[in-house]
Design a protein around this motif. Structure first.
Motif, PDB file in Angstrom:
ATOM      1  N   ILE A   1      -1.368  -6.042  -8.385  1.00 45.88           N
ATOM      2  CA  ILE A   1      -0.706  -5.100  -9.780  1.00 45.88           C
ATOM      3  C   ILE A   1       0.572  -5.663 -10.093  1.00 45.88           C
ATOM      4  CG2 ILE A   1       0.212  -2.680 -10.009  1.00 45.88           C
ATOM      5  CD1 ILE A   1      -2.758  -2.768  -8.930  1.00 45.88           C
ATOM      6  N   GLY A   2       1.441  -6.206  -9.485  1.00 45.48           N
ATOM      7  CA  GLY A   2       2.642  -6.677  -9.883  1.00 45.48           C
ATOM      8  C   GLY A   2       2.485  -7.885 -10.659  1.00 45.48           C
TER       9      GLY A   2
ATOM     10  N   THR B   1       6.317   0.851  -8.742  1.00 48.48           N
ATOM     11  CA  THR B   1       5.148  -0.141  -9.038  1.00 48.48           C
ATOM     12  C   THR B   1       5.650  -0.641 -10.466  1.00 48.48           C
ATOM     13  OG1 THR B   1       2.714  -0.113  -9.276  1.00 48.48           O
ATOM     14  CG2 THR B   1       3.919   1.911 -10.371  1.00 48.48           C
TER      15      THR B   1
ATOM     16  N   LEU C   1       7.696   6.234  -8.927  1.00 49.43           N
ATOM     17  CA  LEU C   1       7.576   5.034  -8.937  1.00 49.43           C
ATOM     18  C   LEU C   1       7.322   4.145 -10.194  1.00 49.43           C
ATOM     19  CD1 LEU C   1       4.655   5.342  -6.174  1.00 49.43           C
ATOM     20  CD2 LEU C   1       6.720   4.031  -5.935  1.00 49.43           C
TER      21      LEU C   1
ATOM     22  N   ALA D   1      -3.772   2.853  -6.579  1.00 52.45           N
ATOM     23  CA  ALA D   1      -4.068   4.351  -6.531  1.00 52.45           C
ATOM     24  C   ALA D   1      -5.123   4.444  -5.701  1.00 52.45           C
ATOM     25  CB  ALA D   1      -4.328   4.764  -8.061  1.00 52.45           C
ATOM     26  N   GLY D   2      -5.041   5.806  -4.953  1.00 50.64           N
ATOM     27  CA  GLY D   2      -6.201   6.397  -4.176  1.00 50.64           C
ATOM     28  C   GLY D   2      -6.275   7.833  -4.357  1.00 50.64           C
TER      29      GLY D   2
ATOM     30  N   GLY E   1      -0.435  -4.671  -2.068  1.00 55.80           N
ATOM     31  CA  GLY E   1      -1.260  -5.924  -2.110  1.00 55.80           C
ATOM     32  C   GLY E   1      -2.551  -5.911  -2.951  1.00 55.80           C
TER      33      GLY E   1
ATOM     34  N   ARG F   1      -1.964   2.952   5.705  1.00 58.60           N
ATOM     35  CA  ARG F   1      -0.873   3.189   6.152  1.00 58.60           C
ATOM     36  C   ARG F   1      -0.117   4.638   6.425  1.00 58.60           C
ATOM     37  NH1 ARG F   1       3.093  -0.506   2.214  1.00 58.60           N
ATOM     38  NH2 ARG F   1       1.660   0.626   0.687  1.00 58.60           N
TER      39      ARG F   1
ATOM     40  N   GLN G   1      -0.017   6.906  -9.217  1.00 56.97           N
ATOM     41  CA  GLN G   1       1.361   6.908  -8.794  1.00 56.97           C
ATOM     42  C   GLN G   1       2.042   8.115  -8.843  1.00 56.97           C
ATOM     43  OE1 GLN G   1       0.282   3.760 -10.431  1.00 56.97           O
ATOM     44  NE2 GLN G   1      -0.899   3.540  -8.364  1.00 56.97           N
TER      45      GLN G   1
ATOM     46  N   THR H   1       4.394  -3.095  -1.104  1.00 61.13           N
ATOM     47  CA  THR H   1       3.388  -3.050  -2.232  1.00 61.13           C
ATOM     48  C   THR H   1       2.068  -2.778  -1.682  1.00 61.13           C
ATOM     49  OG1 THR H   1       2.536  -5.401  -2.377  1.00 61.13           O
ATOM     50  CG2 THR H   1       4.570  -4.635  -3.844  1.00 61.13           C
TER      51      THR H   1
ATOM     52  N   VAL I   1       5.223   6.155   0.524  1.00 65.70           N
ATOM     53  CA  VAL I   1       4.696   4.701   1.229  1.00 65.70           C
ATOM     54  C   VAL I   1       5.622   3.719   0.690  1.00 65.70           C
ATOM     55  CG1 VAL I   1       2.406   4.371   1.982  1.00 65.70           C
ATOM     56  CG2 VAL I   1       2.512   5.580   0.174  1.00 65.70           C
TER      57      VAL I   1
END
Ligand code: IMP
Length: 429
Positions: free
Chosen positions: A134-135, A240, A229, A39-40, A131, A308, A225, A129, A274
């Protein structure tokens, strides 16, 4: 003893952070319940821009406590960086103000390496993802092999468990993906160092929240998110690995639904995404560039976490109605209305077409949006600069008509509209 839930009603990046920050003025606690540093949240206070990945946005208010709930996956190195960044900016981040659930899961460098290796191996089928591991961290949790934050209270056990996890991951990294092995001893030592600094923050956050709610505190559950997602309700497999939809709040914080007051869905006045996956209202060329911005402003459509460029398009009411349903939204907050100023005409998608069929609802949920094309409604745009608008009367008639049309198609009230990044740039309807 109200619990207000604030969730993303799209694919994330709806501007939840700035709304949490606004609502936190009247709250004692802001709690995150899912996700991690994928998250951001960008929050602008007095011209200063804060980019938060793990800590709830409410932390920027001096009297609000920030909780990282058990539903989260936390990279301890990143949490320490964020605490240091805030501390340097003069925000107090002592254990009195920041609480980390003992049952949250820890991300390690092995989860990150696995995330990147798995993503590279997917080739054309990649998810896009962030990167951040998380997954794989959630995979370990569900496989009952995860490392919980309670280990930060027992450095010896932590060192052992981290080293073992790295050794095990190395087998997959080397043999399946041909990647270099990670150093279990060095990483275990790093985690012991993180533990020394983070241990004071670790508590049973469910108990803490329960006591505070019973004592009359107002708590905001801050989503990361967005509903699309969500691993169950989103555009699977382009999702996610957690439950950002409103239902995730109860498991992710360990509180019951009886406390809930409002469930606010945040949506942009347009649509962005995204990563990979179908996007029926996607715009291309100059139209998309106009919605995205150049990247010169912090609020332009470039990822807070990855940088991105986001895919941009027009507001999708089919998906918004779906998000209202699966989250049980009581109201909508619309962000970035100001970005639409100056566009001659605005498009809305109220229904999909698939061949001769018309769909106002998704027949099988949003997993496969590829068969659908948008049926457009076109509304007039407006030229006025909205940044100074504070009441509905300050909005041009075409902007009010745009909001009213969204409200009519959505079936729930639009209660707040943001017209700029600052705390004050909001219109209550
Ligand atoms: P992951 O969460 O890093 O595993 O990424 C899975 C998908 O969710 C990718 O399409 C990401 O771009 C997307 N995603 C994860 N977090 C966010 C977010 O905070 N905003 C927008 N997209 C996100």
């Amino acid at each position: 003893m109200p619990l207000d839930i604030l969730v993303g009603a799209q694919w994330g990046d709806e501007g939840k952070g700035r709304l949490t920050d606004l609502l936190a003025e009247q709250a004692q606690i802001v709690a995150r319940y899912s996700g991690g540093d994928n998250a951001g949240h960008t929050v602008t206070v007095g011209g200063r821009v804060f980019k938060l990945h793990l800590l709830p946005s409410g932390i920027l208010h001096p009297r609000t406590v920030g909780v990282l709930g058990n539903g989260m996956v936390v990279n301890p190195a990143r949490l320490l960086e964020e605490l240091a960044m805030l501390s340097q900016a003069g925000v107090e981040v002592s254990p009195a103000r920041v609480k980390l659930s003992a049952a949250a899961h820890l991300i390690t460098p092995a989860h990150i390496a696995l995330d990147r290796a798995e993503e590279a191996a997917r080739g054309e089928g990649r998810i896009g993802t962030t990167g951040r591991g998380i997954g794989p961290a959630y995979t370990a949790k569900i496989a009952r092999q995860g490392l919980r934050a309670e280990l930060l209270l027992d450095p010896e056990a932590l060192a052992e468990r981290v080293a073992e996890q790295i050794r095990q991951a190395n087998r997959t990294l080397e043999r399946v993906y041909g990647q270099p092995a990670l150093d279990p001893v060095a990483i275990a030592a790093e985690y012991v160092d993180h533990a020394r600094r983070l241990a004071p923050y670790v508590i049973d956050t469910s108990l803490y929240l329960h006591r505070q709610l019973r004592a009359g505190a107002r708590v905001i559950a801050e989503g990361a998110q967005g509903a699309l997602l969500d691993v169950d309700h989103g555009t699977y497999p382009y999702v996610t690995s957690s439950s950002p939809a409103a239902g995730g709040v109860f498991n992710g914080l360990g509180v019951g639904p009886k406390f809930v007051d409002r469930i606010i869905g945040v949506t942009k006045a347009f649509q962005t995404r995204v990563g990979e996956g179908p996007f029926p209202t996607e715009a291309f060329g100059p139209e998309a560039e106009r919605l995205r911005g150049t990247g010169a402003n912090p609020w332009d459509e470039f990822g807070t976490t990855t940088g991105r460029p986001r895919r941009c398009g027009w507001l999708d009411l089919v998906l918004l109605r779906y998000a209202i349903r699966v989250n049980g939204l009581t109201e909508l907050a619309i962000t970035k209305l100001d970005v639409l100023s100056g566009l001659p005409a605005l498009k809305l998608c109220a229904a999909y077409r698939a061949g001769a069929d018309r769909h106002e609802e998704l027949p099988l949920g949003p997993a496969d949006l590829a068969p659908f094309t948008a049926e457009w409604e076109t509304l007039p745009g407006w030229d006025a600069d909205l940044s100074g608008a504070r009441t509905p009367a300050d909005l041009p008639p075409a902007a009010r008509a745009y909001l009213q049309r969204i409200e009519a198609l959505a079936g729930v009230p639009v209660t707040m509209v943001s017209v700029g990044p600052e705390r004050s740039q909001i219109v209550f309807l």
